[in-house]
Write a protein that holds these residues in place. Structure first.
Motif, PDB file in Angstrom:
ATOM      1  N   ALA A   1       0.831  -1.208   0.000  1.00 26.03           N
ATOM      2  CA  ALA A   1       0.000   0.000   0.000  1.00 26.03           C
ATOM      3  C   ALA A   1       0.866   1.259   0.000  1.00 26.03           C
ATOM      4  O   ALA A   1       0.461   2.298  -0.543  1.00 26.03           O
ATOM      5  CB  ALA A   1      -0.935  -0.003   1.204  1.00 26.03           C
TER       6      ALA A   1
ATOM      7  N   ASN B   1      -0.669   3.109  -2.974  1.00 30.24           N
ATOM      8  CA  ASN B   1      -1.496   4.221  -2.507  1.00 30.24           C
ATOM      9  C   ASN B   1      -0.649   5.430  -2.130  1.00 30.24           C
ATOM     10  O   ASN B   1      -0.920   6.552  -2.544  1.00 30.24           O
ATOM     11  CB  ASN B   1      -2.345   3.787  -1.304  1.00 30.24           C
ATOM     12  CG  ASN B   1      -3.540   4.695  -1.075  1.00 30.24           C
ATOM     13  OD1 ASN B   1      -4.150   5.170  -2.032  1.00 30.24           O
ATOM     14  ND2 ASN B   1      -3.874   4.939   0.176  1.00 30.24           N
TER      15      ASN B   1
ATOM     16  N   GLN C   1      -6.620  -0.458  -2.152  1.00 25.39           N
ATOM     17  CA  GLN C   1      -5.571   0.398  -1.586  1.00 25.39           C
ATOM     18  C   GLN C   1      -4.660   0.932  -2.695  1.00 25.39           C
ATOM     19  O   GLN C   1      -3.442   0.965  -2.547  1.00 25.39           O
ATOM     20  CB  GLN C   1      -4.748  -0.376  -0.565  1.00 25.39           C
ATOM     21  CG  GLN C   1      -5.543  -0.867   0.638  1.00 25.39           C
ATOM     22  CD  GLN C   1      -4.648  -1.565   1.641  1.00 25.39           C
ATOM     23  OE1 GLN C   1      -3.883  -0.939   2.370  1.00 25.39           O
ATOM     24  NE2 GLN C   1      -4.723  -2.883   1.681  1.00 25.39           N
ATOM     25  N   THR C   2      -5.261   1.353  -3.788  1.00 28.31           N
ATOM     26  CA  THR C   2      -4.514   1.905  -4.909  1.00 28.31           C
ATOM     27  C   THR C   2      -5.015   3.321  -5.195  1.00 28.31           C
ATOM     28  O   THR C   2      -6.224   3.553  -5.273  1.00 28.31           O
ATOM     29  CB  THR C   2      -4.661   1.030  -6.167  1.00 28.31           C
ATOM     30  OG1 THR C   2      -4.132  -0.276  -5.888  1.00 28.31           O
ATOM     31  CG2 THR C   2      -3.901   1.617  -7.342  1.00 28.31           C
ATOM     32  N   LYS C   3      -4.087   4.233  -5.343  1.00 25.71           N
ATOM     33  CA  LYS C   3      -4.412   5.636  -5.569  1.00 25.71           C
ATOM     34  C   LYS C   3      -5.241   5.814  -6.831  1.00 25.71           C
ATOM     35  O   LYS C   3      -4.993   5.161  -7.849  1.00 25.71           O
ATOM     36  CB  LYS C   3      -3.102   6.432  -5.685  1.00 25.71           C
ATOM     37  CG  LYS C   3      -3.252   7.940  -5.852  1.00 25.71           C
ATOM     38  CD  LYS C   3      -1.881   8.583  -5.958  1.00 25.71           C
ATOM     39  CE  LYS C   3      -1.962  10.085  -6.207  1.00 25.71           C
ATOM     40  NZ  LYS C   3      -2.528  10.785  -5.028  1.00 25.71           N
TER      41      LYS C   3
END
Length: 472
Positions: free
Chosen positions: A293, A297, A317-319
């Motif tokens: 993460a 993220n 949990q990825t931007k």
């Protein structure tokens, strides 16, 4: 894919056709022993049902099928989905699907006790070494010979070569369900914003590490349970640099196999990356998804080595706008024996059926349902990764840039696709995590890493109780 018991050379090993209209040269399925007939009773001693095209393994029309599924990057709900489909066809049977993250710890005692589950996804860092239980497993050739739910012989619906990863000494002991591409994953948008180019060699990676550091970022990071992802990267780089000589030495557990010049060159390059401060500290005390993460993220590091499960594993949990993409692992130099585009790819997530389970026919039946178009398409759409079943992923990759990049990497690789299996076959990953965590932390250097990995390898090679597989 490299030899998986049927002695194929590197250039003929795995030619994966891929979804979205990408056609790659095919490798004919090697001769699985025909099944579907066999005996009229279950090998596990349970009650048998009548065999038919819709019940090819003679599963009883009542009772329970117990499946224990590794709860990792792909979760376990895809097997629950298949179980729900199977329930429609076998209303009197209970399908009990259970998740696990500690396959070996939980299930090895059950093998010893003679009461293993009917179906196991033998995956993750704590998987059971296949060579240690191969004689206790069903030959799954009859699953490939059976008809799927749509009425087509299963082996005719699969990508070429998929039986190879699960074949040990001529016996198909595991069916690997997912087509896995191993790559260096990155944010396409972050690279575009900074004008960065994905490195092709370790020297280029070191140069990018300096650029990342000037921006307050790291080149790499890691989590304690996934430290050996960097071993996977190192082995792939070394094989691309040195060719079959490197792969075969490792596969056959040779003396000083970790001292091969190509391996040492990669280890030294990694040591430079670590000493220059391009690896985020503290990974040895960080849970691996938390570390991931920080990459997906927090964007604290530029590159992360992983299999193609990474997108699904980190989807929450990825931007936003990350634009996840993959690139082939580095070569050591520009004069490598294999081209930069050469790719480490293989069928993964090995499913096994223990012979002494209560309902091995039920385990095979659940596998048969998983290999239907309906279940395989559900997996591809929800996990953003292809199974071994062909024609289940559209050209747009369900909107996934990561899935699209997998297609491109496979197309670019052509014949140059390879893998290895000694770590999984001999259950060495858990021991190897220790030196890799120490190395990435800067506690040991490349020389000590080499010594410790060789010690783990020598221990397996010199153990007369461990059945070896000769790879050529």
């Amino acid at each position: 894919m490299d030899p998986r018991g049927n002695q194929m050379d590197r250039r003929s090993v795995l030619r994966l056709a891929f979804a979205g209209g990408v056609a790659l040269p095919a490798l004919a399925l090697t001769g699985c022993a025909t099944g579907g007939g066999g005996s009229e009773t279950n090998t596990g001693g349970g009650a048998a049902g009548e065999k038919s095209e819709k019940n090819p393994f003679g599963m009883a029309d009542s009772g329970t099928v117990e499946a224990v599924i590794f709860n990792g990057g792909y979760g376990f709900d895809y097997v629950t989905f298949a179980a729900d489909v199977a329930k429609k066809n076998h209303s009197g049977v209970t399908f009990d699907v259970k998740p696990s993250t500690q396959i070996a710890q939980e299930l090895q005692p059950r093998f010893v006790g003679g009461n293993p589950p009917d179906l196991i996804d033998n995956s993750g860092a704590n998987q059971i070494g296949l060579t240690t239980i191969a004689e206790q497993l069903e030959d799954l050739s009859d699953v490939f010979e059976a008809k799927n739910l749509e009425g087509t012989t299963i082996k005719d619906t699969l990508y070429p070569g998929v039986e190879a990863p699960g074949t040990l000494n001529g016996k198909l002991v595991a069916i690997n369900y997912v087509q896995t591409v191993y790559a260096l994953w990155y944010s396409g948008s972050l690279f575009e914003q900074n004008g960065w180019t994905v490195p092709k060699t370790w020297d280029e990676a070191i140069a990018l590490g300096a650029q990342a550091k000037s921006k307050g970022k790291f080149l790499f990071l890691w989590g304690k349970e996934a430290a050996t992802y960097y071993q996977t990267l190192a082995i792939a780089s070394a094989i691309k640099e040195g060719g079959d000589e490197v792969r075969l030495a490792l596969e056959n557990l040779e003396e000083k196999c970790w001292s091969n010049p190509a391996v040492q060159g990669v280890f030294k390059a990694m040591e430079t990356v670590i000493k220059n401060g391009y690896v985020k500290p503290g990974g040895g005390g960080t849970q691996f998804t938390a570390a991931q993460a920080q990459w997906s993220n927090g964007q604290e590091a530029l590159l992360y080595p992983s299999g193609s499960w990474i997108e699904n594993e980190m989807k929450d949990q990825t931007k936003d706008g990350f634009k996840m993409m993959g690139a082939p692992e580095f070569t050591l130099t520009g004069n490598s024996k294999m081209p930069y585009e050469a790719l480490h790819a293989a069928a993964g997530e090995p499913f096994i059926v223990p012979s002494k389970s209560k309902n091995p026919a039920g385990g095979k039946e659940l596998l048969r349902v998983m290999l239907s178009k309906e279940a395989a398409t559900n997996f591809a759409k929800t996990k953003l990764a292809p199974t071994i079943v062909k024609d289940t992923v559209p050209a747009d990759g369900f909107g996934s840039t990561a899935l699209q990049s997998q297609s491109k990497m496979l197309s670019d690789a052509g014949d140059n696709v390879f893998t290895w299996k000694f770590v999984d076959n001999y259950g060495m990953n858990q021991d190897m995590l220790v030196p890799w965590n120490a190395f990435l932390s800067g506690q040991i250097d490349a020389a000590r890493l080499t010594t410790q990995l060789q010690g783990i390898t020598d221990k397996v090679r010199n153990d007369p109780q461990v059945k070896k597989e000769k790879v050529s």
